[in-house]
Design a protein around this motif. Sequence first.
Motif, PDB file in Angstrom:
ATOM      1  N   GLU A 618     -18.426  -0.625  42.191  1.00  0.00           N
ATOM      2  CA  GLU A 618     -17.441   0.455  42.323  1.00  0.00           C
ATOM      3  C   GLU A 618     -17.571   1.130  43.695  1.00  0.00           C
ATOM      4  O   GLU A 618     -18.691   1.281  44.204  1.00  0.00           O
ATOM      5  CB  GLU A 618     -17.663   1.512  41.241  1.00  0.00           C
ATOM      6  CG  GLU A 618     -17.614   0.955  39.831  1.00  0.00           C
ATOM      7  CD  GLU A 618     -18.053   1.954  38.780  1.00  0.00           C
ATOM      8  OE1 GLU A 618     -17.757   1.736  37.603  1.00  0.00           O
ATOM      9  OE2 GLU A 618     -18.697   2.973  39.152  1.00  0.00           O
ATOM     10  N   VAL A 619     -16.417   1.524  44.236  1.00  0.00           N
ATOM     11  CA  VAL A 619     -16.410   2.268  45.495  1.00  0.00           C
ATOM     12  C   VAL A 619     -15.429   3.422  45.365  1.00  0.00           C
ATOM     13  O   VAL A 619     -14.314   3.255  44.855  1.00  0.00           O
ATOM     14  CB  VAL A 619     -16.022   1.371  46.693  1.00  0.00           C
ATOM     15  CG1 VAL A 619     -15.815   2.221  47.949  1.00  0.00           C
ATOM     16  CG2 VAL A 619     -17.099   0.336  46.959  1.00  0.00           C
ATOM     17  N   ALA A 620     -15.862   4.607  45.830  1.00  0.00           N
ATOM     18  CA  ALA A 620     -14.982   5.781  45.863  1.00  0.00           C
ATOM     19  C   ALA A 620     -14.892   6.282  47.302  1.00  0.00           C
ATOM     20  O   ALA A 620     -15.882   6.226  48.042  1.00  0.00           O
ATOM     21  CB  ALA A 620     -15.520   6.874  44.954  1.00  0.00           C
ATOM     22  N   LYS A 621     -13.719   6.784  47.690  1.00  0.00           N
ATOM     23  CA  LYS A 621     -13.559   7.313  49.046  1.00  0.00           C
ATOM     24  C   LYS A 621     -13.514   8.841  48.989  1.00  0.00           C
ATOM     25  O   LYS A 621     -12.959   9.440  48.069  1.00  0.00           O
ATOM     26  CB  LYS A 621     -12.305   6.744  49.715  1.00  0.00           C
ATOM     27  CG  LYS A 621     -10.973   7.177  49.124  1.00  0.00           C
ATOM     28  CD  LYS A 621      -9.824   6.560  49.912  1.00  0.00           C
ATOM     29  CE  LYS A 621      -8.466   7.101  49.458  1.00  0.00           C
ATOM     30  NZ  LYS A 621      -8.136   6.774  48.081  1.00  0.00           N
ATOM     31  N   ILE A 622     -14.119   9.455  49.999  1.00  0.00           N
ATOM     32  CA  ILE A 622     -14.187  10.913  50.093  1.00  0.00           C
ATOM     33  C   ILE A 622     -13.886  11.265  51.549  1.00  0.00           C
ATOM     34  O   ILE A 622     -14.355  10.589  52.472  1.00  0.00           O
ATOM     35  CB  ILE A 622     -15.603  11.426  49.730  1.00  0.00           C
ATOM     36  CG1 ILE A 622     -16.047  10.850  48.381  1.00  0.00           C
ATOM     37  CG2 ILE A 622     -15.663  12.938  49.724  1.00  0.00           C
ATOM     38  CD1 ILE A 622     -17.521  10.707  48.230  1.00  0.00           C
ATOM     39  N   LEU A 623     -13.091  12.298  51.752  1.00  0.00           N
ATOM     40  CA  LEU A 623     -12.798  12.717  53.129  1.00  0.00           C
ATOM     41  C   LEU A 623     -14.097  12.974  53.888  1.00  0.00           C
ATOM     42  O   LEU A 623     -15.002  13.655  53.394  1.00  0.00           O
ATOM     43  CB  LEU A 623     -11.951  13.992  53.122  1.00  0.00           C
ATOM     44  CG  LEU A 623     -10.439  13.799  52.870  1.00  0.00           C
ATOM     45  CD1 LEU A 623      -9.747  15.133  52.744  1.00  0.00           C
ATOM     46  CD2 LEU A 623      -9.813  12.963  53.984  1.00  0.00           C
ATOM     47  N   GLY A 624     -14.190  12.371  55.057  1.00  0.00           N
ATOM     48  CA  GLY A 624     -15.428  12.514  55.813  1.00  0.00           C
ATOM     49  C   GLY A 624     -15.314  11.938  57.201  1.00  0.00           C
ATOM     50  O   GLY A 624     -14.269  12.076  57.857  1.00  0.00           O
ATOM     51  N   LYS A 625     -16.381  11.182  57.607  1.00  0.00           N
ATOM     52  CA  LYS A 625     -16.415  10.668  58.976  1.00  0.00           C
ATOM     53  C   LYS A 625     -16.634   9.160  59.043  1.00  0.00           C
ATOM     54  O   LYS A 625     -17.038   8.622  60.065  1.00  0.00           O
ATOM     55  CB  LYS A 625     -17.527  11.370  59.749  1.00  0.00           C
ATOM     56  CG  LYS A 625     -17.307  12.866  59.897  1.00  0.00           C
ATOM     57  CD  LYS A 625     -18.430  13.499  60.688  1.00  0.00           C
ATOM     58  CE  LYS A 625     -18.229  15.001  60.838  1.00  0.00           C
ATOM     59  NZ  LYS A 625     -19.326  15.635  61.596  1.00  0.00           N
ATOM     60  N   GLY A 626     -16.454   8.458  57.933  1.00  0.00           N
ATOM     61  CA  GLY A 626     -16.569   7.001  57.952  1.00  0.00           C
ATOM     62  C   GLY A 626     -17.945   6.459  57.614  1.00  0.00           C
ATOM     63  O   GLY A 626     -18.247   5.304  57.898  1.00  0.00           O
ATOM     64  N   SER A 627     -18.808   7.262  56.977  1.00  0.00           N
ATOM     65  CA  SER A 627     -20.154   6.782  56.623  1.00  0.00           C
ATOM     66  C   SER A 627     -20.120   6.035  55.294  1.00  0.00           C
ATOM     67  O   SER A 627     -19.137   6.104  54.553  1.00  0.00           O
ATOM     68  CB  SER A 627     -21.120   7.965  56.533  1.00  0.00           C
ATOM     69  OG  SER A 627     -20.764   8.805  55.461  1.00  0.00           O
ATOM     70  N   LEU A 628     -21.229   5.329  54.996  1.00  0.00           N
ATOM     71  CA  LEU A 628     -21.350   4.547  53.760  1.00  0.00           C
ATOM     72  C   LEU A 628     -22.587   5.005  53.005  1.00  0.00           C
ATOM     73  O   LEU A 628     -23.700   4.984  53.538  1.00  0.00           O
ATOM     74  CB  LEU A 628     -21.451   3.049  54.080  1.00  0.00           C
ATOM     75  CG  LEU A 628     -21.636   2.098  52.888  1.00  0.00           C
ATOM     76  CD1 LEU A 628     -20.399   2.121  51.984  1.00  0.00           C
ATOM     77  CD2 LEU A 628     -21.918   0.680  53.364  1.00  0.00           C
ATOM     78  N   ASN A 629     -22.400   5.420  51.751  1.00  0.00           N
ATOM     79  CA  ASN A 629     -23.513   5.848  50.903  1.00  0.00           C
ATOM     80  C   ASN A 629     -23.691   4.818  49.792  1.00  0.00           C
ATOM     81  O   ASN A 629     -22.717   4.407  49.157  1.00  0.00           O
ATOM     82  CB  ASN A 629     -23.201   7.231  50.319  1.00  0.00           C
ATOM     83  CG  ASN A 629     -24.345   7.755  49.473  1.00  0.00           C
ATOM     84  OD1 ASN A 629     -25.492   7.402  49.698  1.00  0.00           O
ATOM     85  ND2 ASN A 629     -24.035   8.590  48.499  1.00  0.00           N
ATOM     86  N   LEU A 630     -24.960   4.386  49.544  1.00  0.00           N
ATOM     87  CA  LEU A 630     -25.239   3.312  48.572  1.00  0.00           C
ATOM     88  C   LEU A 630     -26.123   3.841  47.459  1.00  0.00           C
ATOM     89  O   LEU A 630     -27.142   4.492  47.713  1.00  0.00           O
ATOM     90  CB  LEU A 630     -25.944   2.137  49.261  1.00  0.00           C
ATOM     91  CG  LEU A 630     -25.242   1.543  50.489  1.00  0.00           C
ATOM     92  CD1 LEU A 630     -26.126   0.512  51.162  1.00  0.00           C
ATOM     93  CD2 LEU A 630     -23.915   0.905  50.074  1.00  0.00           C
ATOM     94  N   THR A 631     -25.758   3.546  46.200  1.00  0.00           N
ATOM     95  CA  THR A 631     -26.596   3.899  45.041  1.00  0.00           C
ATOM     96  C   THR A 631     -26.592   2.733  44.056  1.00  0.00           C
ATOM     97  O   THR A 631     -25.785   1.822  44.153  1.00  0.00           O
ATOM     98  CB  THR A 631     -26.086   5.170  44.331  1.00  0.00           C
ATOM     99  OG1 THR A 631     -24.719   4.959  43.935  1.00  0.00           O
ATOM    100  CG2 THR A 631     -26.185   6.381  45.233  1.00  0.00           C
ATOM    101  N   GLY A 632     -27.518   2.807  43.081  1.00  0.00           N
ATOM    102  CA  GLY A 632     -27.583   1.761  42.057  1.00  0.00           C
ATOM    103  C   GLY A 632     -28.851   0.944  42.118  1.00  0.00           C
ATOM    104  O   GLY A 632     -28.881  -0.204  41.677  1.00  0.00           O
ATOM    105  N   SER A 633     -29.948   1.510  42.692  1.00  0.00           N
ATOM    106  CA  SER A 633     -31.245   0.821  42.769  1.00  0.00           C
ATOM    107  C   SER A 633     -31.109  -0.525  43.467  1.00  0.00           C
ATOM    108  O   SER A 633     -31.521  -1.563  42.939  1.00  0.00           O
ATOM    109  CB  SER A 633     -31.824   0.642  41.356  1.00  0.00           C
ATOM    110  OG  SER A 633     -33.163   0.222  41.420  1.00  0.00           O
ATOM    111  N   LEU A 634     -30.531  -0.510  44.674  1.00  0.00           N
ATOM    112  CA  LEU A 634     -30.299  -1.739  45.427  1.00  0.00           C
ATOM    113  C   LEU A 634     -31.508  -2.072  46.288  1.00  0.00           C
ATOM    114  O   LEU A 634     -32.148  -1.190  46.856  1.00  0.00           O
ATOM    115  CB  LEU A 634     -29.066  -1.587  46.328  1.00  0.00           C
ATOM    116  CG  LEU A 634     -27.770  -1.106  45.661  1.00  0.00           C
ATOM    117  CD1 LEU A 634     -26.642  -1.074  46.666  1.00  0.00           C
ATOM    118  CD2 LEU A 634     -27.406  -2.015  44.490  1.00  0.00           C
TER     119      LEU A 634
END
Length: 789
Positions: A618-634
């Motif tokens: 799953e991916v959600a977009k949030i107003l910001g500056k183009g960064s990538l946040n990763l979760t899910g014990s990767l």
Amino acid sequence: MNEELMKIDIIVEENLNVYPFMIAPVFISNQKNIQAINKAFKGDKKLLIAFFKEGSNEEFYPVGVVGEMMRKVSLPDGRVKILFRGIGKAVIEELISKTPLEGIVRPFVYKPYNQEMAEATLEVLREQLQYLANVSSSIAPELLRATEDSSDPNRIVDLIASSLKLKKAQAYELFSKNDVQERLLHLIELIVADIENQKLQREIKNRVQTKMDRVNKEYFLKEQIRQIHKELGLEGQKEEEIERYREKLAHIRPHITDEIHKEIKRQIDRLSKMNQDSGDASIVQNYIEWVLEIPFGKMSKEKLSIANVQKQLESDHYSLKKPKERIVEYFAVKELLALRGKDSKDSKGTILCFYGPPGVGKTSLANSIAKAMGRSLVRLALGGLEDVNELRGHRRTYLGAMPGRITQGLIDAKSMDPVMVLDEIDKVGRSFRGDPTSVLLEILDPEQNKEFRDYYTNFNLDLSNVVFIATANDISQIPAPLRDRMEFIHISSYTPQEKEQIAKKYLIPQELKKHGLKSYEVSIANGALKEIIEKYTRESGVRNLRRQIATIMRKSAQKILIDSTSGEKNKVSITQKNLNEFLDKIVFEIDPADKVDQVGVVNGLAWTSVGGDVLKIEVAKILGKGSLNLTGSLGDVMKESARIAHSVVKVLLSEKLLKSNLKAPKDSKESKPIYEYYDLHLHVPEGATPKDGPSAGIAMASVIASVLSDRAVRADIAMTGELTLSGKVLPIGGLKEKLIAAHKAGIKKVLIPLKNYQRDLDEIPEEVRKSLEIIPVEKISEVLKEALV
């Protein structure tokens, strides 16, 4: 004694055994000393006794004892005995004459001392002396009384020192000190040391006495046993056993080397000369019993036939087409060599290793091979093995020594050519006891295993006729040199259809027999069996499926017994409706594919140790500056895949190769690429479960592209493949398990790398291939074309 210098005759003695205020006999044998005594006896009878330095017969200490000769007697053996009364100590200032010895001496003077401190220290000294008297018999009661009666600390020190067994250097150091406090403290130290020494001696004496008592007791008991044996007529039993060992050795002589014969004969001869009741005799006898059990010269009589092997494999195992073919090829080579009169040892590098997930039938394949060859089966569980001696044997010097597992395996098999299964070879440990893999290198090398040396037997064994088969779950855990000696056969997961057939043909009949049930008494409907496979087990093999069937059989047996007492019909039918009466609640469910296309959700395919799985990303977009946040014990690799996917999609958007329906926010004042307006949060559900690997690359790229282009991902599509920064799709592993998972989840279309499509598709079960539309992809543009709506 006055404090003036005085001229006096001197004699030098070996040991410091005369102190002031003592009257003691002194025996003189040295002629120079006798001359000095005679001279002094004619004069004032005054004499100074000095003492030789330790380890010297010429040099002597400067401080001695001045005293008076009370009596002089010449003895028949030439010696002279004097009765000497000590008066005080003196220091030799100068020697006047050497023969006889004469010198100028001055009286020994003690330093002034603090009376109160001396009294306090004396109390400690008396206390320690009393303690020493309690643990040692060398301290006389008279000495304790004398120390109590006297108040002169110097005299007390001399009295005690004369009674202690001190070394000459220690005694003189105490004797020659002129500081009273130092003398007292030094003497206390010597007494404390003597106390510790006496304690240690007492402990050693007690141990020795205990051991002597035990030895004497054992001697008398053994003598009684010997007499009992004599009365019962068993006295000749040892000779009979020795003769039996010699007969066994003669029987195996044609099948053993001179080295083996020499070693066993030597030990039998040793045993014949030993006392039967000695500890060494039992060790030697155990050794002889072990080595004579080794089945030298015994081989299986059945000839190798690949027809038998093929028949047995088909009989015992469903599916596993590729592994069966490779096993038959392996034994075809051995049979051909045998038919053409060549030694099977000429075939190098033929150690098979079955690897795959738990429960898929690795060990049972080895069982089938042993049955087909008519050979004994020996299973060596290597999981967690750390001690080299477990395989190679313990040296006989250790208590409880015994042969290694390899030698014991030959003894259990009763032949020199069994099928030996090295189970869980990937889980062999390494510790301070050694590295067992180094022994396995020798065992599995045809060049070396002809002369495998067991430390216990102390001779070489020929293992070249043994068929070694290894099993493993993860071959990456096997050291590279050991992997090089084996040929690997992968045994992959079963499809639900294969599990259904295995349950019908093997598991249900076997469990019916184990639980004492007849085939007509219990029936499991097809629908119920499918539900057990899909919802109550989640595994690559069939081990848990067997457990669930066993649970049903137990409850069925109970129900039949209860019904028989009430006169009802003894038959149990398990269907989907009543399955919950026999099994607990549903344990596993692969989520079916979503029916609605969604933005920001994609179906990825993953490999796990218990088979494949469909993994939603799953991916959600949030107003910001183009960064990538990763979760899910990767894991690290999966995080890298996500960043690569993010970069690839940004390149596609920048080069307008990917059309985006997104527009810049209304309040935006500057013109930027669309991906710079939004931060992305990528999540892989089941966050508590660790996940890693590169094969989610194209799925991550698809879901990121979906969010940044505001286009939905097809719900009935799933994908797997590694992605490079240039947008190429690379091959992955575990394709069979992944496609089976897609099939279970009701996926219609699957995207896989082109290389996997070309080389691995023939391994996919036919029912899976028929249910899925499998599309090969080589570039990310092809993936997005298929995936995005």
